[in-house]
Write a protein that holds these residues in place. Structure first.
Motif, mmCIF file in Angstrom:
data_model
loop_
_atom_site.group_PDB
_atom_site.id
_atom_site.type_symbol
_atom_site.label_atom_id
_atom_site.label_comp_id
_atom_site.label_asym_id
_atom_site.label_seq_id
_atom_site.Cartn_x
_atom_site.Cartn_y
_atom_site.Cartn_z
ATOM 1 N N THR A 294 0.841 -1.191 0.000
ATOM 2 C CA THR A 294 0.000 0.000 0.000
ATOM 3 C C THR A 294 0.876 1.240 0.000
ATOM 4 O OG1 THR A 294 -0.127 0.018 2.411
ATOM 5 C CG2 THR A 294 -1.878 -1.151 1.243
ATOM 6 N N ILE A 295 0.314 2.318 -0.474
ATOM 7 C CA ILE A 295 0.991 3.607 -0.414
ATOM 8 C C ILE A 295 0.715 4.232 0.934
ATOM 9 C CG2 ILE A 295 1.055 5.935 -1.387
ATOM 10 C CD1 ILE A 295 0.389 4.677 -4.098
ATOM 11 N N GLY A 296 -0.517 4.083 1.391
ATOM 12 C CA GLY A 296 -0.859 4.612 2.698
ATOM 13 C C GLY A 296 -2.269 5.164 2.716
ATOM 14 N N LEU A 297 -2.590 5.695 3.855
ATOM 15 C CA LEU A 297 -3.921 6.232 4.079
ATOM 16 C C LEU A 297 -3.976 7.693 3.652
ATOM 17 C CD1 LEU A 297 -6.638 5.291 5.352
ATOM 18 C CD2 LEU A 297 -5.863 6.365 7.455
ATOM 19 N N ASP B 33 -6.065 -4.832 6.331
ATOM 20 C CA ASP B 33 -5.179 -3.666 6.351
ATOM 21 C C ASP B 33 -5.993 -2.382 6.426
ATOM 22 O OD1 ASP B 33 -2.805 -2.257 6.322
ATOM 23 O OD2 ASP B 33 -2.417 -2.557 4.182
ATOM 24 N N ALA B 34 -7.077 -2.334 5.667
ATOM 25 C CA ALA B 34 -7.956 -1.153 5.689
ATOM 26 C C ALA B 34 -8.549 -0.959 7.074
ATOM 27 C CB ALA B 34 -9.070 -1.300 4.656
ATOM 28 N N GLY B 35 -9.025 -2.037 7.685
ATOM 29 C CA GLY B 35 -9.598 -1.942 9.013
ATOM 30 C C GLY B 35 -8.585 -1.476 10.035
ATOM 31 N N TYR B 36 -7.382 -1.998 9.944
ATOM 32 C CA TYR B 36 -6.313 -1.620 10.868
ATOM 33 C C TYR B 36 -5.990 -0.133 10.763
ATOM 34 C CZ TYR B 36 -1.722 -1.476 13.055
ATOM 35 O OH TYR B 36 -0.645 -1.143 13.856
ATOM 36 N N GLN B 37 -6.031 0.382 9.531
ATOM 37 C CA GLN B 37 -5.684 1.786 9.311
ATOM 38 C C GLN B 37 -6.900 2.719 9.382
ATOM 39 O OE1 GLN B 37 -2.685 2.785 6.455
ATOM 40 N NE2 GLN B 37 -2.140 0.629 6.170
ATOM 41 N N GLY B 38 -8.089 2.157 9.544
ATOM 42 C CA GLY B 38 -9.292 2.978 9.660
ATOM 43 C C GLY B 38 -9.828 3.489 8.343
ATOM 44 N N GLN C 52 -19.271 -7.483 2.419
ATOM 45 C CA GLN C 52 -19.528 -8.150 3.700
ATOM 46 C C GLN C 52 -18.898 -7.388 4.861
ATOM 47 O OE1 GLN C 52 -18.188 -12.207 3.614
ATOM 48 N NE2 GLN C 52 -18.648 -12.557 5.757
ATOM 49 N N TYR C 53 -17.712 -6.841 4.643
ATOM 50 C CA TYR C 53 -17.014 -6.103 5.694
ATOM 51 C C TYR C 53 -17.259 -4.596 5.628
ATOM 52 C CZ TYR C 53 -14.727 -10.399 7.042
ATOM 53 O OH TYR C 53 -14.484 -11.675 7.494
ATOM 54 N N ARG C 54 -18.143 -4.201 4.729
ATOM 55 C CA ARG C 54 -18.539 -2.798 4.576
ATOM 56 C C ARG C 54 -17.355 -1.860 4.314
ATOM 57 N NH1 ARG C 54 -22.695 -4.136 8.872
ATOM 58 N NH2 ARG C 54 -24.599 -4.287 7.659
ATOM 59 N N VAL C 55 -16.498 -2.302 3.418
ATOM 60 C CA VAL C 55 -15.365 -1.500 2.961
ATOM 61 C C VAL C 55 -15.566 -1.280 1.470
ATOM 62 C CG1 VAL C 55 -12.860 -1.419 2.646
ATOM 63 C CG2 VAL C 55 -13.818 -2.462 4.711
ATOM 64 N N GLY C 56 -15.505 -0.022 1.045
ATOM 65 C CA GLY C 56 -15.651 0.283 -0.372
ATOM 66 C C GLY C 56 -14.425 -0.147 -1.157
ATOM 67 N N LEU C 57 -14.635 -0.533 -2.399
ATOM 68 C CA LEU C 57 -13.547 -0.927 -3.292
ATOM 69 C C LEU C 57 -13.602 -0.069 -4.542
ATOM 70 C CD1 LEU C 57 -11.260 -2.809 -4.279
ATOM 71 C CD2 LEU C 57 -13.056 -4.335 -5.170
#
Length: 121
Positions: free
Chosen positions: A2-5, A35-40, A72-77
């Motif tokens: 990843t590049i980052g948040l 990773d997304a969840g960890y970084q918010g 399912q995890y409610r994270v946009g893609l």
């Protein structure tokens, strides 16, 4: 990799680099979601180059499985980049992309500027 948040219009977005592991199965999607969840992050941006070619062949079900995990995890893609060679070869994929872009879960966009516009509204 990843590049980052980043924050785009108050939305936390995890940006993935063009280089890195290929998303070739559900487990790869789960790694990104974790990773997304960890970084918010509320959204994950993945360049087209990071997807296995099978992602763009709907008969393999890879796209559906990956997108379902994000939902399912409610994270946009956001799939970012030119997929015209894939859509030119498949009217079903063209319809799939159009349907995804109508919702707020998964978007296929040409570049990050287009994503910024979509996140604005």
């Amino acid at each position: 990799m990843t590049i980052g948040l980043q924050t785009i219009h108050d939305v936390p977005v995890l940006m993935c680099a063009r280089e890195g592991d290929v998303i070739a199965e559900e487990g790869d999607a789960l790694d990104l979601i974790g990773d997304a969840g960890y970084q918010g992050a509320a959204w994950v941006v993945v360049p087209v180059e990071r997807f296995d070619e099978r992602f763009f062949e709907l008969s393999t079900r890879l796209a559906g499985d990956v997108i379902q995990k994000f939902a399912q995890y409610r994270v946009g893609l956001a799939v970012v980049g030119d997929i015209s060679r894939h859509t030119a070869a498949s009217s079903a994929l063209t319809d799939f992309v159009r349907e995804c872009n109508r919702n707020r879960q998964t978007w296929f966009v040409g570049d990050v500027d287009e994503l910024r516009e979509r996140l604005r509204g």
